[in-house]
Design an enzyme around this catalytic site. Structure first.
Site, PDB file in Angstrom:
ATOM      1  N   ASP A 336      13.299 -23.317 -21.357  1.00 48.26           N
ATOM      2  CA  ASP A 336      13.114 -24.259 -22.457  1.00 48.26           C
ATOM      3  C   ASP A 336      12.332 -23.639 -23.605  1.00 48.26           C
ATOM      4  O   ASP A 336      12.760 -23.671 -24.760  1.00 48.26           O
ATOM      5  CB  ASP A 336      12.368 -25.502 -21.960  1.00 48.26           C
ATOM      6  CG  ASP A 336      13.303 -26.596 -21.469  1.00 48.26           C
ATOM      7  OD1 ASP A 336      14.431 -26.687 -21.961  1.00 48.26           O
ATOM      8  OD2 ASP A 336      12.891 -27.366 -20.587  1.00 48.26           O
ATOM      9  N   HIS A 337      11.172 -23.103 -23.285  1.00 44.13           N
ATOM     10  CA  HIS A 337      10.280 -22.628 -24.349  1.00 44.13           C
ATOM     11  C   HIS A 337      10.859 -21.412 -25.069  1.00 44.13           C
ATOM     12  O   HIS A 337      10.801 -21.330 -26.302  1.00 44.13           O
ATOM     13  CB  HIS A 337       8.897 -22.330 -23.783  1.00 44.13           C
ATOM     14  CG  HIS A 337       8.112 -23.557 -23.449  1.00 44.13           C
ATOM     15  ND1 HIS A 337       7.397 -24.259 -24.387  1.00 44.13           N
ATOM     16  CD2 HIS A 337       7.958 -24.225 -22.277  1.00 44.13           C
ATOM     17  CE1 HIS A 337       6.819 -25.304 -23.811  1.00 44.13           C
ATOM     18  NE2 HIS A 337       7.144 -25.305 -22.536  1.00 44.13           N
TER      19      HIS A 337
END
Length: 433
Positions: A336-337
């Site tokens: 995600d990041h």
């Protein structure tokens, strides 16, 4: 378009989490792309350095967040690994509607019943039953199993960021302001994303000065802690796109936006006339960034997915299995990041291309392709070492006192803070200032 034009200064260690995959390289590399894109946009006048302690904290931001001195909750009760008759499956039920669909699909109403029901079927049977009911789950596979699958092969194709550029007869007049302490000041970003990856991209752009307006549907609210963690520096509004008023408001927002970021399953926005193709035709000056879980080809293109689910399907959970054979997970939600920082870098690059070359760009990212990039890095080259404690920020907000990790960027010797606290969810009018 995401080539590193200038390597930013990196302060700190190169390995701290350890484990079988080089998550640190993925994390630092994705943040470095943002710094490099800013360097190119500013013609070398603005190149933030990077703190590895802050990178680690940013990738685990929800774990550092405190709201009125209380730690936020992690995964919900029915989210996790469950043993099946032939292996394991991973479920995701943090959102109430996904939890309801999960339990309903198996005819149970409790965690004990869930485990018992899943234990009586194969991993693939469980996966398909839950998905067919609108829930979210994936069988835990080895890396080889994923690569041999039709979806795994489709997700491997192409570059991490899939760009396209179209000529424009006229482009918006936004230009980089070298006198600004936040170089994206005045850039209008419309945020139609949820959970972590897309909101991380827009949180990063907001920290750099962009005017970010996040739009959510009234009937499916974001989790409060998720909203707070990723809402710094943004505005928040609610729009029902199925109504004529909501549709008209959205058209007005798109007309004034520089950038649109979407993070919904393929087809979800098309029914409102918001497919990438329609948007590019109707708003020829609009930069469009798309994000999804599984990629844009293959049998899973319209399937729901989250970081943890992609980890299970693509082989990461198997690689990180514990000594007793239970599947494991990355130390942070790195897919995600990293995808979020990659998106932010790509958007900055497309802003520059629009200003300098009169070309308007679109870009696509997927969590599955980010997972492929992580495997390409291999194992860490250095042993893990403890990091210094990150610098924390403190703000009052509509939710009370917030303690949070500052951004990973160092500007003029200081860790960059966010310009404002997260707003109350949905409080803002759907207009540009």
């Amino acid at each position: 378009m995401l080539a590193v034009s200038s390597v930013p200064e990196i302060d700190g260690l190169g390995s701290w989490w350890g484990g079988p995959l080089n998550v640190e390289q993925l994390a630092v590399g994705s943040v470095a792309l943002v710094s490099s894109a800013l360097n190119s946009l500013s013609n070398g006048q603005f190149t933030p350095a990077i703190s590895s302690s802050q990178v680690a904290a940013a990738f685990g931001s929800s774990g550092y967040l405190r709201i009125n001195d209380e730690k936020t909750k992690g995964f919900a009760e029915h989210s996790g690994f469950f043993r099946t008759s032939d292996g394991w499956t991973r479920t995701h039920a943090n959102y109430p509607h996904h939890e309801h669909r999960l339990l309903q699909s198996l005819g149970v109403n409790s965690g004990a019943g869930l485990g018992e029901a899943l234990g009586q079927m194969s991993s693939e049977q469980a996966q398909e039953l839950i998905v067919a009911a609108g829930g979210v789950a994936a069988a835990v596979q080895t890396r080889q199993q994923w690569l041999e699958s039709m979806q795994g092969q489709a997700a491997q194709q192409g570059d991490w960021a899939q760009f396209s550029l179209r000529p424009a007869d006229a482009v918006r007049t936004w230009q980089y302001n070298p006198s600004s302490s936040r170089p994206l000041s005045g850039l209008r970003v419309l945020d139609l994303t949820r959970v972590i990856a897309g909101p991380t991209a827009t949180r990063t752009l907001a920290a750099l000065g962009a005017h970010v307006l996040r739009v959510d549907a009234p009937r499916l609210p974001e989790l409060q802690a998720q909203h707070v963690d990723t809402g710094f520096g943004k505005r928040s509004t609610l729009l029902d796109l199925s109504s004529s008023e909501g549709s008209e408001r959205m058209a007005q927002l798109l007309q004034g936006a520089d950038v649109l970021i979407t993070g919904y399953r393929q087809g979800s926005l098309a029914r409102f006339g918001l497919s990438a193709q329609n948007l590019a035709e109707k708003y020829p000056e609009l930069i469009i960034a798309e994000l999804d879980a599984w990629g844009y080809d293959g049998p899973w293109v319209d399937r729901r997915g989250f970081d943890s689910i992609v980890q299970a399907a693509c082989g990461i959970s198997d690689v990180y299995q514990t000594k007793d054979g239970k599947p494991g997970a990355l130390p942070v939600q790195a897919l995600d990041h990293a995808t979020g920082y990659g998106l932010a870098a790509a958007i900055i690059a497309m802003v520059q291309a629009r200003s300098e070359h009169r070309g308007v760009g679109s870009v696509r990212f997927s969590l599955a392709r980010t997972a492929a990039a992580l495997f390409e890095f291999g194992a860490p080259a250095l042993p893990a070492q403890p990091l210094d404690a990150p610098r924390m920020g403190h703000m009052e907000s509509p939710y009370g006192k917030l303690d949070y990790a500052l951004t990973p960027f160092v500007v003029d010797g200081e860790i960059l803070d966010f310009p404002a606290a997260p707003p109350a969810y949905g409080q803002d009018e759907p207009i540009w200032f």
